[in-house]
Design a protein around this motif. Structure first.
Motif, mmCIF file in Angstrom:
data_model
loop_
_atom_site.group_PDB
_atom_site.id
_atom_site.type_symbol
_atom_site.label_atom_id
_atom_site.label_comp_id
_atom_site.label_asym_id
_atom_site.label_seq_id
_atom_site.Cartn_x
_atom_site.Cartn_y
_atom_site.Cartn_z
ATOM 1 N N LEU A 1 0.830 -1.186 0.000
ATOM 2 C CA LEU A 1 0.000 0.000 0.000
ATOM 3 C C LEU A 1 0.865 1.236 0.000
ATOM 4 O O LEU A 1 1.844 1.319 0.730
ATOM 5 C CB LEU A 1 -0.912 0.029 1.233
ATOM 6 C CG LEU A 1 -1.899 -1.138 1.339
ATOM 7 C CD1 LEU A 1 -1.452 -2.125 2.371
ATOM 8 C CD2 LEU A 1 -3.283 -0.627 1.645
ATOM 9 N N HIS B 1 0.552 5.423 0.598
ATOM 10 C CA HIS B 1 -0.377 6.300 1.298
ATOM 11 C C HIS B 1 0.095 7.745 1.179
ATOM 12 O O HIS B 1 1.270 8.013 1.344
ATOM 13 C CB HIS B 1 -0.442 5.894 2.767
ATOM 14 C CG HIS B 1 -1.320 6.784 3.593
ATOM 15 N ND1 HIS B 1 -2.678 6.649 3.606
ATOM 16 C CD2 HIS B 1 -1.025 7.825 4.401
ATOM 17 C CE1 HIS B 1 -3.181 7.557 4.432
ATOM 18 N NE2 HIS B 1 -2.202 8.285 4.901
ATOM 19 N N ALA C 1 -8.367 -0.771 -0.681
ATOM 20 C CA ALA C 1 -8.101 -0.275 0.669
ATOM 21 C C ALA C 1 -8.920 0.991 0.869
ATOM 22 O O ALA C 1 -8.889 1.896 0.032
ATOM 23 C CB ALA C 1 -6.624 0.018 0.852
ATOM 24 N N THR C 2 -9.659 1.051 1.957
ATOM 25 C CA THR C 2 -10.425 2.242 2.290
ATOM 26 C C THR C 2 -9.891 2.832 3.586
ATOM 27 O O THR C 2 -9.432 2.117 4.471
ATOM 28 C CB THR C 2 -11.927 1.928 2.454
ATOM 29 O OG1 THR C 2 -12.107 0.966 3.512
ATOM 30 C CG2 THR C 2 -12.507 1.358 1.171
ATOM 31 N N LEU C 3 -9.953 4.146 3.684
ATOM 32 C CA LEU C 3 -9.492 4.846 4.877
ATOM 33 C C LEU C 3 -10.495 5.947 5.186
ATOM 34 O O LEU C 3 -10.664 6.883 4.415
ATOM 35 C CB LEU C 3 -8.105 5.448 4.651
ATOM 36 C CG LEU C 3 -7.431 6.091 5.863
ATOM 37 C CD1 LEU C 3 -7.169 5.046 6.944
ATOM 38 C CD2 LEU C 3 -6.127 6.756 5.452
ATOM 39 N N CYS D 1 -9.339 6.638 10.755
ATOM 40 C CA CYS D 1 -7.932 6.319 10.455
ATOM 41 C C CYS D 1 -7.649 4.820 10.447
ATOM 42 O O CYS D 1 -6.499 4.404 10.599
ATOM 43 C CB CYS D 1 -6.990 7.016 11.425
ATOM 44 S SG CYS D 1 -7.007 8.807 11.262
ATOM 45 N N LEU E 1 -7.470 1.426 8.375
ATOM 46 C CA LEU E 1 -7.350 0.929 7.019
ATOM 47 C C LEU E 1 -8.119 -0.379 6.905
ATOM 48 O O LEU E 1 -7.926 -1.291 7.707
ATOM 49 C CB LEU E 1 -5.872 0.690 6.695
ATOM 50 C CG LEU E 1 -5.469 0.606 5.239
ATOM 51 C CD1 LEU E 1 -5.683 1.934 4.527
ATOM 52 C CD2 LEU E 1 -4.010 0.189 5.148
ATOM 53 N N VAL F 1 3.026 -0.255 3.830
ATOM 54 C CA VAL F 1 2.415 1.045 3.584
ATOM 55 C C VAL F 1 3.503 2.080 3.401
ATOM 56 O O VAL F 1 4.369 2.236 4.260
ATOM 57 C CB VAL F 1 1.494 1.469 4.743
ATOM 58 C CG1 VAL F 1 0.873 2.830 4.443
ATOM 59 C CG2 VAL F 1 0.410 0.439 4.965
#
Length: 349
Positions: free
Chosen positions: A5, A7, A89-91, A95, A97, A141
């Motif tokens: 991931l 970010h 991936a959702t955020l 906060c 993940l 990440v």
């Protein structure tokens, strides 16, 4: 297995997974097919209850599939921060993940896989820690800046392990996973340096490889001036069929017709050998490379009828383009996409 991931705006993750067959796939392909062809996620058509029917474009044969139901929030750019191999991936504001396989056309929409990861935290000063890379799933990440973080969601008691990157040329880099070398990799700004993390050995610093560019093309003055005005993104792409590793440099600038959009103006592909020689090439053989907001990948075109070899396909938030390497020609279409993800072939059972 590994998930990657980046970010926030450069986030992708990779997880080679085995998935059960889906009735949606079996309707479109013969059971004799061992895997789906590459596909792109176009959109989701609302069908009630905050759900939408996923519209997928299969690269081989060229057709659409619009049956699987997915949450419409996955079409929201502010909540979905990345995708790879059918996982997203959702955020959100908490906060946390969350990983889910809803956009994988070969996965079930009746029993989707969804699981949260621990809250992300920023790197405390100069602490450097790494996890070992074994058969567990490892999530990597990459933050904008000096932070690279890992965790293992398959373990009962897991959390984030933070690594501080000392070399500033990697601060804005994407993170990739080399399946061939079993290493996490970052390409430095400009593409001259590659940092690799073997989680068994490089506990404090990465293995660095300086690239030496060979066989550079002779560019006209007009082309050089154009490239000077462009922003550049570098991609590392591996070929499982040939064992080759490619560095793709994509040059983009503002679309003169649509000021808020970016357009691909030029593309350069380099074949990287073990000694760090990056040889410019206009011939990648039978391969077709896919670039999107997911992790890049390549496939043998001959394995999927309808695909064209020696070509790079580009799918972005405001562009769909083909790059024909032999003639250095790019065919670009301006269009808006809320989920610009290419998904590599998925196994069918």
């Amino acid at each position: 297995m590994s998930l990657l991931l980046n970010h926030p705006s450069k986030l992708c993750f990779r997880r080679p997974v085995l998935v059960r067959s889906s009735p949606h796939i079996s309707e479109a392909f013969s059971p004799s097919f061992m895997q789906t062809p590459p596909c792109s996620i176009l959109k989701a058509v609302p069908c009630g209850a905050d759900l939408g029917r996923l519209e997928v474009f299969w690269a081989s044969p060229c057709n659409y599939l619009e049956k699987k139901k997915v949450p419409m929030e996955l079409m929201n750019e502010t909540e979905v921060i990345g995708s790879s191999n059918g996982w997203v991936a959702t955020l959100k504001n908490d906060c946390i993940l969350r990983l889910q396989d809803d956009l994988n056309p070969a996965a079930s929409d009746v029993h989707p896989k969804r699981f949260p990861l621990p809250p992300l935290v920023t790197l405390p000063h100069c602490q450097t820690k790494l996890v070992t890379n074994d058969e567990d799933c490892v999530v990597a990440v990459k933050f904008l800046g000096p932070q690279l973080s890992f965790c293992r969601p398959s373990r009962s008691n897991y959390g984030w392990i933070n690594v501080r990157i000392e070399n500033s040329c990697f601060y804005s880099s994407n993170v990739f996973f080399s399946k061939k070398d079993q290493m996490f990799r970052l390409v430095g700004s400009g593409g001259h340096l590659v940092g690799s993390w073997d989680l068994h050995e490089h506990k404090h610093s990465p293995k660095l490889q300086k690239l030496r560019f060979r066989n550079l093309p002779k560019l006209s003055k007009a082309t050089r001036e154009l490239l000077d005005m462009c922003s550049t993104t570098e991609y590392l792409v591996e070929s499982e069929s040939t064992g080759e590793t490619f560095l793709v440099k994509r040059y983009m600038k503002t679309n003169p017709e649509f000021i808020k959009e970016m357009k691909t103006e030029f593309l350069m592909v380099f074949n990287i050998d073990e000694q760090g020689n990056a040889v410019y090439t206009k011939d990648i053989g039978d391969l077709c490379i896919f670039l999107s907001k997911s992790e890049p990948f390549s496939v043998p075109a001959s394995s999927f009828p309808g695909l064209t070899s020696n070509r790079v396909m580009i799918f972005d938030v405001d562009e769909f383009a083909f790059a024909f390497l032999k003639d250095s020609v790019i065919s670009s279409t301006s269009s808006t996409h809320s989920a610009p993800y290419y998904i590599p072939p998925q196994p069918i059972y």
